[in-house]
Design a protein around this motif. Structure first.
Motif, PDB file in Angstrom:
ATOM      1  N   ARG A 330       0.867  -1.182   0.000  1.00 21.02           N
ATOM      2  CA  ARG A 330       0.000   0.000   0.000  1.00 21.02           C
ATOM      3  C   ARG A 330       0.899   1.226   0.000  1.00 21.02           C
ATOM      4  NH1 ARG A 330      -3.867  -1.515   5.030  1.00 21.02           N
ATOM      5  NH2 ARG A 330      -5.292   0.067   4.238  1.00 21.02           N
ATOM      6  N   ILE A 331       0.551   2.172  -0.844  1.00 18.95           N
ATOM      7  CA  ILE A 331       1.337   3.405  -0.939  1.00 18.95           C
ATOM      8  C   ILE A 331       0.726   4.424   0.019  1.00 18.95           C
ATOM      9  CG2 ILE A 331       2.193   5.231  -2.456  1.00 18.95           C
ATOM     10  CD1 ILE A 331       1.727   3.277  -4.801  1.00 18.95           C
ATOM     11  N   VAL A 332       1.545   4.967   0.924  1.00 19.40           N
ATOM     12  CA  VAL A 332       1.071   5.909   1.948  1.00 19.40           C
ATOM     13  C   VAL A 332       1.805   7.232   1.790  1.00 19.40           C
ATOM     14  CG1 VAL A 332       0.933   6.361   4.430  1.00 19.40           C
ATOM     15  CG2 VAL A 332       0.537   4.045   3.560  1.00 19.40           C
ATOM     16  N   VAL A 355      -2.680   6.405  -0.764  1.00 20.93           N
ATOM     17  CA  VAL A 355      -2.840   6.950  -2.120  1.00 20.93           C
ATOM     18  C   VAL A 355      -2.683   5.857  -3.173  1.00 20.93           C
ATOM     19  CG1 VAL A 355      -2.128   9.290  -1.490  1.00 20.93           C
ATOM     20  CG2 VAL A 355      -0.386   7.631  -2.141  1.00 20.93           C
ATOM     21  N   THR A 356      -2.856   4.598  -2.747  1.00 13.18           N
ATOM     22  CA  THR A 356      -2.708   3.477  -3.691  1.00 13.18           C
ATOM     23  C   THR A 356      -3.669   3.639  -4.863  1.00 13.18           C
ATOM     24  OG1 THR A 356      -2.192   2.092  -1.772  1.00 13.18           O
ATOM     25  CG2 THR A 356      -2.622   0.964  -3.869  1.00 13.18           C
ATOM     26  N   GLU A 357      -4.942   3.912  -4.567  1.00 17.05           N
ATOM     27  CA  GLU A 357      -5.950   4.025  -5.619  1.00 17.05           C
ATOM     28  C   GLU A 357      -5.689   5.245  -6.506  1.00 17.05           C
ATOM     29  OE1 GLU A 357      -9.259   2.841  -7.809  1.00 17.05           O
ATOM     30  OE2 GLU A 357      -8.038   1.803  -6.304  1.00 17.05           O
ATOM     31  N   ILE A 358      -5.246   6.340  -5.892  1.00 11.86           N
ATOM     32  CA  ILE A 358      -4.942   7.551  -6.674  1.00 11.86           C
ATOM     33  C   ILE A 358      -3.819   7.269  -7.659  1.00 11.86           C
ATOM     34  CG2 ILE A 358      -4.046   9.917  -6.520  1.00 11.86           C
ATOM     35  CD1 ILE A 358      -5.448  10.112  -3.784  1.00 11.86           C
ATOM     36  N   ARG A 359      -2.780   6.589  -7.167  1.00 15.75           N
ATOM     37  CA  ARG A 359      -1.664   6.281  -8.060  1.00 15.75           C
ATOM     38  C   ARG A 359      -2.107   5.308  -9.168  1.00 15.75           C
ATOM     39  NH1 ARG A 359      -0.735  10.153  -6.297  1.00 15.75           N
ATOM     40  NH2 ARG A 359       0.754  10.770  -4.704  1.00 15.75           N
ATOM     41  N   ARG A 365      -4.760   6.785 -16.176  1.00 14.30           N
ATOM     42  CA  ARG A 365      -4.851   8.001 -16.991  1.00 14.30           C
ATOM     43  C   ARG A 365      -3.688   8.076 -17.974  1.00 14.30           C
ATOM     44  NH1 ARG A 365      -4.873  11.297 -13.127  1.00 14.30           N
ATOM     45  NH2 ARG A 365      -7.125  11.360 -12.819  1.00 14.30           N
ATOM     46  N   SER A 366      -2.509   7.728 -17.489  1.00 19.28           N
ATOM     47  CA  SER A 366      -1.331   7.732 -18.365  1.00 19.28           C
ATOM     48  C   SER A 366      -1.494   6.707 -19.487  1.00 19.28           C
ATOM     49  CB  SER A 366      -0.084   7.434 -17.528  1.00 19.28           C
ATOM     50  OG  SER A 366       1.055   7.357 -18.341  1.00 19.28           O
ATOM     51  N   GLU A 367      -2.000   5.507 -19.101  1.00 20.91           N
ATOM     52  CA  GLU A 367      -2.226   4.487 -20.120  1.00 20.91           C
ATOM     53  C   GLU A 367      -3.303   4.926 -21.107  1.00 20.91           C
ATOM     54  OE1 GLU A 367      -3.217   1.044 -17.885  1.00 20.91           O
ATOM     55  OE2 GLU A 367      -1.128   0.537 -17.366  1.00 20.91           O
ATOM     56  N   PHE A 368      -4.327   5.641 -20.593  1.00 23.01           N
ATOM     57  CA  PHE A 368      -5.388   6.129 -21.478  1.00 23.01           C
ATOM     58  C   PHE A 368      -4.825   7.086 -22.521  1.00 23.01           C
ATOM     59  CE2 PHE A 368      -8.687   9.404 -22.266  1.00 23.01           C
ATOM     60  CZ  PHE A 368      -9.591   8.615 -22.959  1.00 23.01           C
ATOM     61  N   VAL A 369      -3.974   8.003 -22.067  1.00 20.00           N
ATOM     62  CA  VAL A 369      -3.360   8.952 -22.995  1.00 20.00           C
ATOM     63  C   VAL A 369      -2.536   8.204 -24.050  1.00 20.00           C
ATOM     64  CG1 VAL A 369      -1.680  10.827 -23.201  1.00 20.00           C
ATOM     65  CG2 VAL A 369      -3.335  10.841 -21.325  1.00 20.00           C
ATOM     66  N   ALA A 370      -1.782   7.194 -23.576  1.00 18.46           N
ATOM     67  CA  ALA A 370      -0.964   6.406 -24.519  1.00 18.46           C
ATOM     68  C   ALA A 370      -1.856   5.659 -25.506  1.00 18.46           C
ATOM     69  CB  ALA A 370      -0.089   5.437 -23.738  1.00 18.46           C
ATOM     70  N   ASN A 371      -2.947   5.059 -25.002  1.00 13.45           N
ATOM     71  CA  ASN A 371      -3.873   4.330 -25.872  1.00 13.45           C
ATOM     72  C   ASN A 371      -4.548   5.246 -26.877  1.00 13.45           C
ATOM     73  OD1 ASN A 371      -3.469   1.743 -24.832  1.00 13.45           O
ATOM     74  ND2 ASN A 371      -4.942   2.074 -23.178  1.00 13.45           N
TER      75      ASN A 371
END
Length: 597
Positions: A330-332, A355-359, A365-371
């Motif tokens: 889990r990212i904290v 911030v796990t879900e945010i990351r 979002r990054s993958e969406f832009v790439a796609n």
């Protein structure tokens, strides 16, 4: 309290005595001033009367002194006052008490100086001639018979002094009697004051000992009663404030307990002062076990503990992210600030936010832009390649040229659909898409919808049917419902082999809470979806069969748009599929939309 009563009695007596003496002095002064003022007014009138009725003679004549002296003595007997005639240059030419020839020049006397300026002059002074304090009133007189000077009347102030002495004697006697009465009354007053004061004192001590239920049982309306009321009001206020403080503590504790972010408070000694519930869940520890212990005992979160140690040792703000494992990664994000109060360090306060879900969303979002870039690049590259070939003149055959142009047109259409789907999805996700609800007659709705798609189904010899209750209505945005089912039925047709079937089934439903719903099932006899792909089919640009999807002109956004539009209708969507048998998309939408009725 008895010494206090005695002191209070003496104080009251002293105040009464001082008040009496002050009043007596004031009254004596007023008496003297008013009596003297009255005498001055009477003497001024007598002078005016004399100036109008007296038989004046020439002051330079041989017998003037004798004449004016005789007249002064005569008038003095009538007025019971001393009469003096004085010339303009201050010479005394007649006096009722003394030989004028033996008297000094009066030009500098105060009353004559004032009379020369104002017509009437007054003065009080000690007379050396008569050896007593005298009141002098002089009036300026000018007569046609040769008199130009002053008529002066004077009177001894013995009567005034005697009146004052009598007043002082009366006042002294009254003061003695008043002191005797005041002694008795003052003691009674002091007793009536100190008895309730003792009661008030006892209640005040109880309140000091934190007994906020203590009250003064008193119904008096005087100042003591007001004091008792004030003490009771103070106790009420303290009791209310204590309740407010306790309520605020409970509220603060509730806020801390229900915060989604974890709170860790480290005191100046490096000990854990507070852990809220979110921090307990995140760190898998208990506040009751960790409170009062060093933060270094959070041993199984080494990276986090080291970051906290850096902030505490430097006493500086900390803003970092670390990974913890509890039990999965889990990212904290940890934000720490020093607690400074009145210039002294009280420790550090840390906010822990997962911030796990945010990351994950940022990655999506990054993958969406790439796609998007990739999906846009493919048709653009095709259009550019075929257009360059045509422009270069390499194609002479008209049929080939038309096929190239058809490809350019098809890719352009695909590009338009992709851009349209991207914009639609962006609009829905940004919450700018609003429902325009109206009653929808579902049998008419699906009749119209299947008629639109029937030609596509006929090309593949696919049976297209809908089973809808004849009188079933629901509330919804008809345009968005059409978009949902066009996407679902088109997908079913595209992924069903020739000669298959696509069926839509609509029935009434009901949730566990009693909410009425409509359940839609879009079932096909297509190739099916692998089990591993089922959780991801509603993601943007996710394709199960990429080759077939591209050949059919799909954008990979249809199911993602469907999911968002279903959620916009406060509904849910799920999928069931078996490879080689077919797939079923099940939608459950409310019969009535919230806020639309």
């Amino acid at each position: 309290m008895r010494p206090f009563r005695i002191r209070l009695t003496f104080i009251l007596m002293a105040l009464i005595g001082i008040s009496m003496i002050g009043a007596g002095i004031t009254m004596a002064k007023l008496f003297k001033d008013s009596h003297i003022s009255a005498l001055e007014e009477n003497m001024s009138r007598e002078i005016k009367l004399l100036s109008g009725t007296f038989q004046f003679t020439d002051t330079d004549s041989p017998g003037a002194v004798s004449y004016y002296t005789e007249q002064a003595e005569h008038i003095a007997k009538l007025t019971n006052s001393r009469i003096t005639f004085i010339t303009k240059d201050g010479k005394v030419i007649g006096d009722s008490e003394k030989n004028p020839l033996e008297m000094d020049n009066h030009s500098t006397r105060e009353e004559e100086v004032l009379a020369a300026k104002e017509g009437i002059g007054r003065a009080i002074r000690y007379s050396d001639t008569l050896n007593r304090e005298m009141l002098y009133v002089a009036g300026a007189v000018v007569s046609d018979q040769g008199f130009d000077g002053y008529i002066r009347l004077s009177m001894a102030l013995n009567a005034v002094t005697e009146g004052l002495n009598r007043a002082w004697m009366i006042m002294a006697g009254g003061l003695v009697l008043l002191f005797i009465a005041a002694t008795f009354v003052s003691y009674k007053v002091a007793s009536s004051m100190t008895s309730p004061l003792e009661q008030i004192t006892r209640v005040a001590r109880r309140i000091t000992d934190l007994d906020y239920d203590a009250r003064v049982p008193m119904n008096r309306r005087d100042e003591i009663g007001q004091l008792a009321t004030a003490i009771n009001a103070m106790a009420d206020s303290l009791q209310a404030q204590l309740k407010t403080i306790r309520d605020n503590e409970d509220l603060l504790q509730s806020v801390l307990d229900n915060m989604t972010g974890g709170i860790v408070m480290i005191n100046a000694e490096g000990e854990i002062a507070l852990l809220n519930r979110a921090a307990e869940r995140l760190l898998d520890v208990k506040n009751s076990e960790m409170a009062g212990h060093s933060f270094k005992e959070l041993k199984h979160h080494y990276e986090l503990t080291r970051l906290i140690e850096e902030g505490v040792s430097r006493n500086e703000a900390v803003h970092e992210e670390r990974s913890i494992y509890n039990p999965t990664e889990r990212i904290v994000r940890l934000d720490g600030v020093p607690m400074i109060q009145d210039g002294s360090n009280r420790g550090m306060l840390f906010l822990l936010q997962e911030v796990t879900e945010i990351r994950r969303l940022e990655k999506m979002r990054s993958e969406f832009v790439a796609n998007v870039s990739h999906e846009l690049k493919t048709p653009v590259a095709a259009v550019k390649g075929f257009a360059e070939t045509l422009l270069g003149g390499g194609v002479k055959d008209e049929k080939t040229a038309r096929s190239f142009l058809q490809i350019i047109y098809d890719e352009n259409e695909r590009l338009n659909r992709l851009i349209g789907d991207i914009l639609e999805l962006s609009k829905i996700e940004s919450k700018r898409a609003q429902l325009e609800c109206s009653p929808v007659h579902l049998i008419e709705f699906f009749d119209s919808l299947l008629e639109t798609l029937s030609k596509v189904a006929e090309k593949k010899n696919i049976s297209l049917n809908a089973t809808v209750p004849e009188e079933l209505f629901m509330e919804g945005d008809e345009d968005k419902l059409r978009q949902i089912f066009i996407n679902l039925i088109s997908n079913a047709i595209n992924y069903t082999q020739d000669g298959g079937s696509v069926n839509v089934n609509v029935v009434n439903g009901q949730k566990a809470d009693g909410t009425e719903t409509v359940v839609f099932t879009v079932r096909d006899t297509g190739m099916g979806i692998p089990r591993k792909d089922l959780p991801r089919i509603f993601e943007r640009f996710y394709r199960v069969d990429k080759a077939r999807s591209r050949s059919s002109g799909g954008t990979g956004l249809g199911l993602s748009i469907v999911k968002h539009l279903v959620e916009l209708h406060h509904g849910s969507i799920s999928v069931e599929s078996d490879l080689g048998i077919g797939s079923s998309f099940i939608l459950e939408l409310p019969l009535l939309q919230e806020g639309s009725h």
